[in-house]
Design a protein around this motif. Structure first.
Motif, PDB file in Angstrom:
ATOM      1  N   HIS A  15       0.797  -0.889  -0.133  1.00  0.00           N
ATOM      2  CA  HIS A  15       0.350  -0.274  -0.078  1.00  0.00           C
ATOM      3  C   HIS A  15       0.963   1.417  -0.014  1.00  0.00           C
ATOM      4  CE1 HIS A  15      -3.601  -2.056   1.077  1.00  0.00           C
ATOM      5  NE2 HIS A  15      -3.009  -3.141   1.578  1.00  0.00           N
ATOM      6  N   TRP A  16      -0.096   2.303  -0.765  1.00  0.00           N
ATOM      7  CA  TRP A  16       1.303   3.759  -0.791  1.00  0.00           C
ATOM      8  C   TRP A  16       0.471   4.594   0.249  1.00  0.00           C
ATOM      9  CZ3 TRP A  16       3.260   4.019  -6.376  1.00  0.00           C
ATOM     10  CH2 TRP A  16       4.146   2.900  -6.236  1.00  0.00           C
ATOM     11  N   ASP A  17       0.145   4.239   1.127  1.00  0.00           N
ATOM     12  CA  ASP A  17      -1.047   4.794   2.181  1.00  0.00           C
ATOM     13  C   ASP A  17      -0.314   5.374   2.878  1.00  0.00           C
ATOM     14  OD1 ASP A  17      -2.317   2.865   0.711  1.00  0.00           O
ATOM     15  OD2 ASP A  17      -3.793   2.583   2.720  1.00  0.00           O
TER      16      ASP A  17
ATOM     17  N   ASN B 258       2.786   3.596   2.836  1.00  0.00           N
ATOM     18  CA  ASN B 258       3.418   4.849   1.473  1.00  0.00           C
ATOM     19  C   ASN B 258       5.329   3.830   1.248  1.00  0.00           C
ATOM     20  OD1 ASN B 258       3.997   5.596  -0.833  1.00  0.00           O
ATOM     21  ND2 ASN B 258       3.821   7.445  -0.369  1.00  0.00           N
ATOM     22  N   VAL B 259       6.458   3.267  -0.037  1.00  0.00           N
ATOM     23  CA  VAL B 259       7.862   3.778   0.709  1.00  0.00           C
ATOM     24  C   VAL B 259       7.521   4.892   0.510  1.00  0.00           C
ATOM     25  CG1 VAL B 259       7.610   1.541  -0.790  1.00  0.00           C
ATOM     26  CG2 VAL B 259       6.908   3.671  -1.733  1.00  0.00           C
ATOM     27  N   ASN B 260       7.160   5.939   0.280  1.00  0.00           N
ATOM     28  CA  ASN B 260       7.941   7.778   0.606  1.00  0.00           C
ATOM     29  C   ASN B 260       7.211   7.536   2.157  1.00  0.00           C
ATOM     30  OD1 ASN B 260       8.456   8.131  -2.192  1.00  0.00           O
ATOM     31  ND2 ASN B 260       6.322   8.265  -2.322  1.00  0.00           N
TER      32      ASN B 260
ATOM     33  N   VAL C  12      11.868  -0.887   1.927  1.00  0.00           N
ATOM     34  CA  VAL C  12      12.394   0.535   1.785  1.00  0.00           C
ATOM     35  C   VAL C  12      13.149   0.821   0.172  1.00  0.00           C
ATOM     36  CG1 VAL C  12      14.759   1.187   2.969  1.00  0.00           C
ATOM     37  CG2 VAL C  12      13.959  -0.382   3.984  1.00  0.00           C
ATOM     38  N   LYS C  13      12.766   2.240   0.624  1.00  0.00           N
ATOM     39  CA  LYS C  13      12.847   2.873  -0.686  1.00  0.00           C
ATOM     40  C   LYS C  13      14.302   3.519  -0.102  1.00  0.00           C
ATOM     41  CE  LYS C  13      10.717   6.656  -3.941  1.00  0.00           C
ATOM     42  NZ  LYS C  13       9.512   6.798  -4.087  1.00  0.00           N
ATOM     43  N   ALA C  14      15.278   3.695  -0.913  1.00  0.00           N
ATOM     44  CA  ALA C  14      16.373   4.328  -0.117  1.00  0.00           C
ATOM     45  C   ALA C  14      16.791   4.957  -1.727  1.00  0.00           C
ATOM     46  CB  ALA C  14      17.192   3.694   0.797  1.00  0.00           C
TER      47      ALA C  14
ATOM     48  N   SER D  96      16.205   7.086  -3.595  1.00  0.00           N
ATOM     49  CA  SER D  96      15.358   7.412  -4.410  1.00  0.00           C
ATOM     50  C   SER D  96      14.924   8.773  -4.760  1.00  0.00           C
ATOM     51  CB  SER D  96      14.610   5.757  -5.067  1.00  0.00           C
ATOM     52  OG  SER D  96      13.822   6.011  -4.909  1.00  0.00           O
ATOM     53  N   GLU D  97      14.673   9.609  -5.466  1.00  0.00           N
ATOM     54  CA  GLU D  97      13.559  10.512  -5.762  1.00  0.00           C
ATOM     55  C   GLU D  97      13.632  11.097  -4.366  1.00  0.00           C
ATOM     56  OE1 GLU D  97       9.870   8.205  -7.063  1.00  0.00           O
ATOM     57  OE2 GLU D  97       9.938   8.633  -9.010  1.00  0.00           O
ATOM     58  N   GLY D  98      14.723  11.237  -3.523  1.00  0.00           N
ATOM     59  CA  GLY D  98      14.458  12.149  -2.934  1.00  0.00           C
ATOM     60  C   GLY D  98      14.898  11.912  -1.253  1.00  0.00           C
TER      61      GLY D  98
ATOM     62  N   ALA E 216      14.878  -0.702  -5.481  1.00  0.00           N
ATOM     63  CA  ALA E 216      15.489  -0.853  -6.614  1.00  0.00           C
ATOM     64  C   ALA E 216      15.105   0.207  -7.604  1.00  0.00           C
ATOM     65  CB  ALA E 216      15.998  -2.287  -7.998  1.00  0.00           C
ATOM     66  N   PHE E 217      14.081   0.660  -7.108  1.00  0.00           N
ATOM     67  CA  PHE E 217      13.797   1.864  -8.244  1.00  0.00           C
ATOM     68  C   PHE E 217      14.503   2.916  -7.729  1.00  0.00           C
ATOM     69  CE2 PHE E 217      10.078   5.455  -8.285  1.00  0.00           C
ATOM     70  CZ  PHE E 217      10.784   5.281  -9.313  1.00  0.00           C
ATOM     71  N   VAL E 218      15.751   3.546  -8.261  1.00  0.00           N
ATOM     72  CA  VAL E 218      16.604   4.224  -7.995  1.00  0.00           C
ATOM     73  C   VAL E 218      17.309   4.783  -9.508  1.00  0.00           C
ATOM     74  CG1 VAL E 218      17.514   3.354  -6.436  1.00  0.00           C
ATOM     75  CG2 VAL E 218      19.206   2.383  -8.370  1.00  0.00           C
TER      76      VAL E 218
ATOM     77  N   VAL F 117      12.648  -5.452  -7.649  1.00  0.00           N
ATOM     78  CA  VAL F 117      12.579  -4.630  -8.550  1.00  0.00           C
ATOM     79  C   VAL F 117      11.303  -4.550  -9.332  1.00  0.00           C
ATOM     80  CG1 VAL F 117      14.009  -5.279 -10.505  1.00  0.00           C
ATOM     81  CG2 VAL F 117      14.404  -6.035  -8.740  1.00  0.00           C
ATOM     82  N   LYS F 118      10.677  -3.682 -10.069  1.00  0.00           N
ATOM     83  CA  LYS F 118       9.372  -3.544 -10.869  1.00  0.00           C
ATOM     84  C   LYS F 118       9.695  -3.673 -12.084  1.00  0.00           C
ATOM     85  CE  LYS F 118       8.696   1.452  -8.881  1.00  0.00           C
ATOM     86  NZ  LYS F 118       8.078   3.038  -9.283  1.00  0.00           N
ATOM     87  N   ASN F 119       8.635  -3.849 -12.513  1.00  0.00           N
ATOM     88  CA  ASN F 119       9.187  -5.214 -13.831  1.00  0.00           C
ATOM     89  C   ASN F 119       9.971  -4.595 -14.647  1.00  0.00           C
ATOM     90  OD1 ASN F 119       5.748  -3.526 -14.103  1.00  0.00           O
ATOM     91  ND2 ASN F 119       6.800  -4.300 -16.033  1.00  0.00           N
TER      92      ASN F 119
ATOM     93  N   GLU G 127      -1.422   3.765 -11.906  1.00  0.00           N
ATOM     94  CA  GLU G 127      -0.476   4.960 -11.970  1.00  0.00           C
ATOM     95  C   GLU G 127      -0.874   5.845 -13.789  1.00  0.00           C
ATOM     96  OE1 GLU G 127       2.671   5.513 -10.044  1.00  0.00           O
ATOM     97  OE2 GLU G 127       2.800   7.174 -10.788  1.00  0.00           O
ATOM     98  N   TYR G 128      -0.598   4.818 -14.074  1.00  0.00           N
ATOM     99  CA  TYR G 128      -0.100   4.892 -15.863  1.00  0.00           C
ATOM    100  C   TYR G 128      -1.248   4.875 -16.386  1.00  0.00           C
ATOM    101  CZ  TYR G 128       3.976   6.471 -13.738  1.00  0.00           C
ATOM    102  OH  TYR G 128       5.360   7.017 -13.152  1.00  0.00           O
ATOM    103  N   PHE G 129      -2.766   4.467 -16.140  1.00  0.00           N
ATOM    104  CA  PHE G 129      -3.631   3.340 -16.764  1.00  0.00           C
ATOM    105  C   PHE G 129      -4.275   4.132 -16.684  1.00  0.00           C
ATOM    106  CE2 PHE G 129      -0.559  -0.189 -17.691  1.00  0.00           C
ATOM    107  CZ  PHE G 129      -0.798  -0.461 -19.215  1.00  0.00           C
TER     108      PHE G 129
HETATM  109  C1  GCU Z   1       6.232   6.370  -9.155  1.00  0.00           C
HETATM  110  C2  GCU Z   1       5.694   7.243  -8.806  1.00  0.00           C
HETATM  111  C3  GCU Z   1       5.644   7.660  -6.874  1.00  0.00           C
HETATM  112  C4  GCU Z   1       6.235   6.973  -6.288  1.00  0.00           C
HETATM  113  C5  GCU Z   1       7.330   5.438  -6.910  1.00  0.00           C
HETATM  114  C6  GCU Z   1       7.963   4.872  -6.793  1.00  0.00           C
HETATM  115  O1  GCU Z   1       7.472   7.022  -9.558  1.00  0.00           O
HETATM  116  O2  GCU Z   1       4.968   8.171  -9.291  1.00  0.00           O
HETATM  117  O3  GCU Z   1       4.699   8.142  -6.713  1.00  0.00           O
HETATM  118  O4  GCU Z   1       6.696   7.261  -5.354  1.00  0.00           O
HETATM  119  O5  GCU Z   1       6.904   5.151  -8.148  1.00  0.00           O
HETATM  120  O6  GCU Z   1       7.377   3.258  -6.856  1.00  0.00           O
HETATM  121  O7  GCU Z   1       8.670   4.973  -5.398  1.00  0.00           O
END
Ligand code: GCU
Length: 680
Positions: free
Chosen positions: A156-158, A206-208, A284-286, A288-290, A323-325, A356-358, A390-392
Motif C-alpha cells: 500500500h502507498w498509504d 507508503n514507500v515514501n 525500503v525505498k532508499a 530514490s526520488e529524494g 531497486a527503483f533508483v 525490482v519493478k517489472n 497510475e499510468y493507466f
Molecule cells: C513512481 C510514482 C511515485 C512512487 C514511485 C515509487 O515514481 O509516481 O508516486 O513513489 O514510483 O515507486 O517509489
C-alpha cells in the motif's frame, strides 16, 4: 443493490440447475476439525460460502453423520485427515499448499481439503469455493496446489494522514485515529480478500515513508491490524524511512556503519517485535526520488540493507530493498538501477530480497523487462508489479493488467540460456535464490467497491493468482474473475473477457505505441503532455523519453546512444539492439528511427504510429459498444457505472490520440492519412 463490496467473494446461489443439483448432492455437511483461529476462519468462510452457493444451510458437524461431507484440516488438527492414506501428496504441496480430492471415510463419500498447515487448509477452502463459484464440476476432482514463491505481498502507498499516493479509491483503509479501539469489520474483509488468493504479506504504508510509522503510538495500532490479519496467514510489514534514527531525534546520523545507528535499529526492531511477534520485516525505498538512504553517508545499498537485515535476523524478519533508483546526473534513466546494483551482487545478506519493478523505468503501459532480472545470480530478487492504475487512467479507465503481468513473467531473460523466464527466476529456479517473492502495489481505499473502477479488482485478483502460480494465463484468470465477480452466463462472460483481454493493448495504443513511453503530464500521470520538455529534472519530462525530432523519433539505447541495451544478455542485446529484429512493440525504447522507416505492415513509421493511435481509440469504442449490449445481464448499478466510465475513457483516448499525433506531427511534418477522423 450490488456495490462491488464483496469483490470476487460473492456467494450467490449457483444459477445453473444441473450444477446446483450436483453440488447439493455431494455437499451435505462440513467438518473442520481443529480450533485454531485460522481453521475457525476456514470454517466460517466455507459455511457462509457453501450455504450461499447451495442456497441452503450447510450444517457444521464434528463427526461424519452422513454421506457427503466436506472434511477440512491437517493431519495434526484432524483425526479424520490423519487417518487417510494420501500417499506423498501432502508432502509434495509443502507448508502452504493443499490437496482437494474425493475419498471415502467410514465407507461414505467425502470431499477432503487437506494441508500440512492450517493456513494451507484455509487456502484450500478458498480454492474449493472458487470451484463452485465458477461452476466447475466436482467429478474426478483431484487438485494439488502449492505456491511457487515464498513472499506474496501487497504494497500500500498509504500515508499516515490517510491520503493514498497514486490511490484513486478514497481514503486509506487504516483508520489511524480510531485504532486500536475500533476495529472496522472491513479489516477482516480485507484479509479475506487477500487470503483467498494466497497473499501472505502486506506492507500497509507508503514507500515514501513517514518515520512515525515506527513510533510506539503507531505500533500499538498496527499490532491491532496484525492481530486481525494473522488468522488469515497475512504477515505485517512496514515501509521505513532510512533516516528514522535522526527523525526520532535520537541521533544525528543514520550511517549504517555507525554502531550507534546499528544499535538504534536493533532496539527499534525489538520494539516492533514486542508488539507484533510475527512481524515480517521492512520495505525500503532508499536513495530514490529524494528519499534518504545509505548513500547520503557515503555507503552503498548493501551496507544499508544489511544493517537492517541484521536487526531483523534474530526474529526471522526480511528486508525488501527496492531497486527503483535513478540519478538525474546519468544520461539514461534506463541504466540507473543496473549500474548501481550490479556491482553489489553477492554482497547482500541472506534475508534481503531486492524488489525490482517489472520494467527499467516505471510501470509504463509497456516496458521491456528490467535487465536486473537475470543479472544478479547471488542476490535474492523479487518482482514489483503495479495494480493501481497510475499510468493507466486511474479509477476511470478499464485496463486489466493480467496481460501485462504475464507478458513480463513469461519473458525469457536468457540469464542461463533459453528458458530462463522471469517467472522461473522469481521461483529461484534459474539461480538458487533462498527467498523468493512477488509484490503488487494495490490501491484499495474507502470506496465501497475498494478499488474505484470495478475492473481494477480484476488486476488485484490476477496479481494474487499469479503470485501463487505464475504459469496461469491472464485469460483463464480473467474468466475466473468474471464468473466470481459477476456471473457464469456465457452471454456475459465471452464479451467481457474479450473486452478485458484487449484493454491493456488499447491503453498502450492510445497512449504510447511502438515503445514510446512516459508521455504523461508531469506529476499526476493522467493525461498526455508529449510537448513537455522543461522541469526541475530532465528525466521527468516527456521529451526526454520520446526524443522526437525532424529526423525521427525514439531513444537510441544502442552502442551509438546510451548503450543500455548492452545490459541484456545475448541473444537479447543483439535482438533488441538491431532495428531489423527488435520487436516493433519495443522499437522506440531502443532506437531512434526515421519517420520513413518501413514497418512490417508496409506502412512508414509515421503512418504506423498514427494508425496505432487511431486503433487505440477504435478499440475503446469497440469495448464501449460491446459493454453497452450487456444491459440486463448483470445488476444495473455496476452496469451503469462501467458504461459511464467507458464514456470517460473514450473521451480521454481521443485526447491522448490527438495530443500525441498532432504534437509528433510538428516534428514529422507529415500528413494524417485522409481517411482518418479529423482530430477533435
Ligand atoms: C513512481 C510514482 C511515485 C512512487 C514511485 C515509487 O515514481 O509516481 O508516486 O513513489 O514510483 O515507486 O517509489
Amino acid at each position: 443493490a450490488e456495490d462491488g463490496y464483496e469483490m470476487w467473494l460473492r456467494y450467490h446461489t449457483v444459477a445453473d440447475n444441473n450444477r446446483l443439483k450436483e453440488y447439493r448432492g455431494q455437499i451435505k455437511q462440513l467438518v473442520v476439525e481443529g480450533e485454531s483461529p485460522t481453521l475457525a476462519a476456514a470454517r466460517q468462510e466455507l459455511q457462509s460460502g457453501l450455504s450461499g452457493l447451495l442456497g441452503l444451510t450447510v450444517p457444521v458437524q464434528t463427526g461424519l453423520a452422513r454421506q457427503g461431507s466436506v472434511v477440512v484440516g491437517t493431519p495434526a488438527s484432524s483425526p479424520l485427515i490423519a487417518g487417510l492414506d494420501l500417499g506423498d501428496a501432502l508432502q509434495a504441496v509443502g507448508p502452504e499448499g493443499f490437496i482437494i480430492r474425493h475419498t471415502r471415510i467410514n465407507k461414505r463419500d467425502a470431499l477432503v481439503i487437506a494441508a500440512n498447515t492450517d493456513v494451507g487448509a484455509l487456502y484450500g477452502s478458498f480454492h474449493f469455493l472458487r470451484l463452485l463459484q465458477t461452476h466447475t464440476s466436482l467429478k474426478d476432482l483431484a487438485i494439488e496446489s502449492a505456491p511457487r514463491v515464498h513472499h506474496r505481498v501487497v504494497n500500500h502507498w498509504d500515508n499516515l494522514n490517510r491520503l493514498v499516493e497514486r490511490g484513486y479509491a478514497g481514503l486509506s483503509l487504516w483508520e489511524w485515529g480510531n485504532l486500536p479501539q475500533h476495529k472496522s469489520p472491513r479489516y477482516t474483509d480485507y484479509a479475506r480478500i487477500n487470503a483467498s488468493l494466497g497473499i501472505n504479506g502486506t506492507v500497509i504504508n507508503n514507500v515514501n515513508a513517514d518515520p512515525r510509522i515506527l513510533s510506539d503510538q503507531f505500533l500499538e495500532k498496527i499490532a491491532a491490524l496484525a492481530d486481525i490479519f494473522r488468522p488469515y496467514g497475512i504477515r505485517m510489514y512496514l515501509s521505513i524511512n532510512y533516516d528514522s534514527p535522526r527523525a526520532f531525534g535520537d541521533l544525528d546520523t543514520a550511517d549504517p556503519l555507525d554502531p550507534r545507528v546499528q544499535a538504534w535499529w536493533k532496539a527499534r526492531t525489538e520494539k516492533v517485535y514486542s508488539y507484533i511477534p510475527d512481524f515480517g520485516g521492512y520495505l525500503v525505498k532508499a536513495d530514490s526520488e529524494g528519499q534518504p538512504g545509505p548513500q547520503g553517508y557515503g555507503r552503498d545499498h548493501a551496507d544499508g540493507a544489511n544493517m537492517l537485515a541484521d536487526a531483523l535476523a534474530p526474529f526471522g524478519g526480511v528486508v525488501f530493498w527496492r531497486a527503483f533508483v535513478y540519478d538525474p546526473a546519468i544520461a539514461d534513466r534506463f541504466r540507473g538501477a543496473w549500474d548501481e546494483f550490479l556491482p553489489l551482487d553477492g554482497k547482500f545478506r541472506e534475508n534481503v530480497i531486492l524488489q525490482v519493478k517489472n520494467g527499467p523505468i516505471d510501470f509504463q503501459p509497456r516496458e521491456p523487462f528490467s535487465p536486473l532480472f537475470g543479472a544478479l545470480p547471488k542476490t535474492n530478487t523479487m518482482m514489483e508489479f503495479q495494480i493501481t492504475q497510475e499510468y493507466f487512467g486511474f479509477d476511470k479507465h478499464l485496463a486489466y493488467q493480467g496481460p501485462l503481468f504475464t507478458e513480463s513473467l513469461n519473458t525469457d531473460t536468457f540469464a542461463k540460456g533459453e528458458g530462463s523466464t522471469i517467472g522461473k527466476l522469481l521461483e529461484g529456479k534459474v539461480f538458487e535464490y533462498t527467498r523468493t517473492g512477488m509484490a503488487g502495489v494495490i490501491n484499495p481505499g474507502t470506496d465501497r467497491n475498494w478499488t474505484g473502477h470495478p475492473f481494477v479488482q480484476s488486476s488485484w485478483y490476477a496479481f494474487g493468482r499469479l503470485a501463487w502460480d505464475h504459469s496461469l494465463s491472464a485469460e483463464a484468470i480473467a474468466e475466473e474473475w468474471i464468473r466470481m465477480t459477476f456471473n457464469n452466463n456465457p452471454a456475459f462472460i465471452d464479451p467481457v473477457l474479450a473486452i478485458m483481454m484487449q484493454s491493456r493493448e488499447a491503453g498502450v495504443n492510445y497512449r504510447s505505441p511502438l515503445g514510446l513511453t512516459h508521455l504523461f503530464a508531469q506529476g499526476h500521470h493522467y493525461g498526455p503532455a508529449p510537448w513537455y520538455e522543461k522541469a526541475e529534472r530532465a528525466d521527468w519530462t516527456a521529451a526526454y523519453y520520446h526524443r522526437a525530432a525532424k529526423d525521427g523519433i525514439g531513444f537510441d539505447r544502442t552502442a551509438s546512444g546510451s548503450n543500455a541495451v548492452a545490459q541484456y544478455p545475448e541473444p537479447l542485446a543483439k535482438l533488441y539492439g538491431n532495428l531489423d529484429t527488435v520487436p516493433e512493440e519495443l522499437m522506440l525504447w531502443f532506437h531512434h528511427v526515421s519517420w520513413d522507416h518501413r514497418m512490417q505492415s508496409g506502412r512508414t513509421l509515421w503512418d504506423e504510429l498514427v494508425h496505432l493511435y487511431y486503433s487505440g481509440v477504435d478499440q475503446v469504442r469497440h469495448m464501449q459498444k460491446e459493454w453497452d449490449k450487456l444491459e440486463g445481464l448483470i445488476d444495473q448499478t455496476r452496469f451503469e457505472q462501467v458504461k459511464a466510465l467507458l464514456v470517460i475513457q473514450e473521451r480521454d483516448a481521443v485526447i491522448w490520440r490527438d495530443s500525441c499525433v498532432l504534437y509528433f506531427q510538428t516534428w514529422s511534418g507529415k500528413a494524417i492519412p485522409a481517411n482518418y477522423e479529423k482530430p477533435a
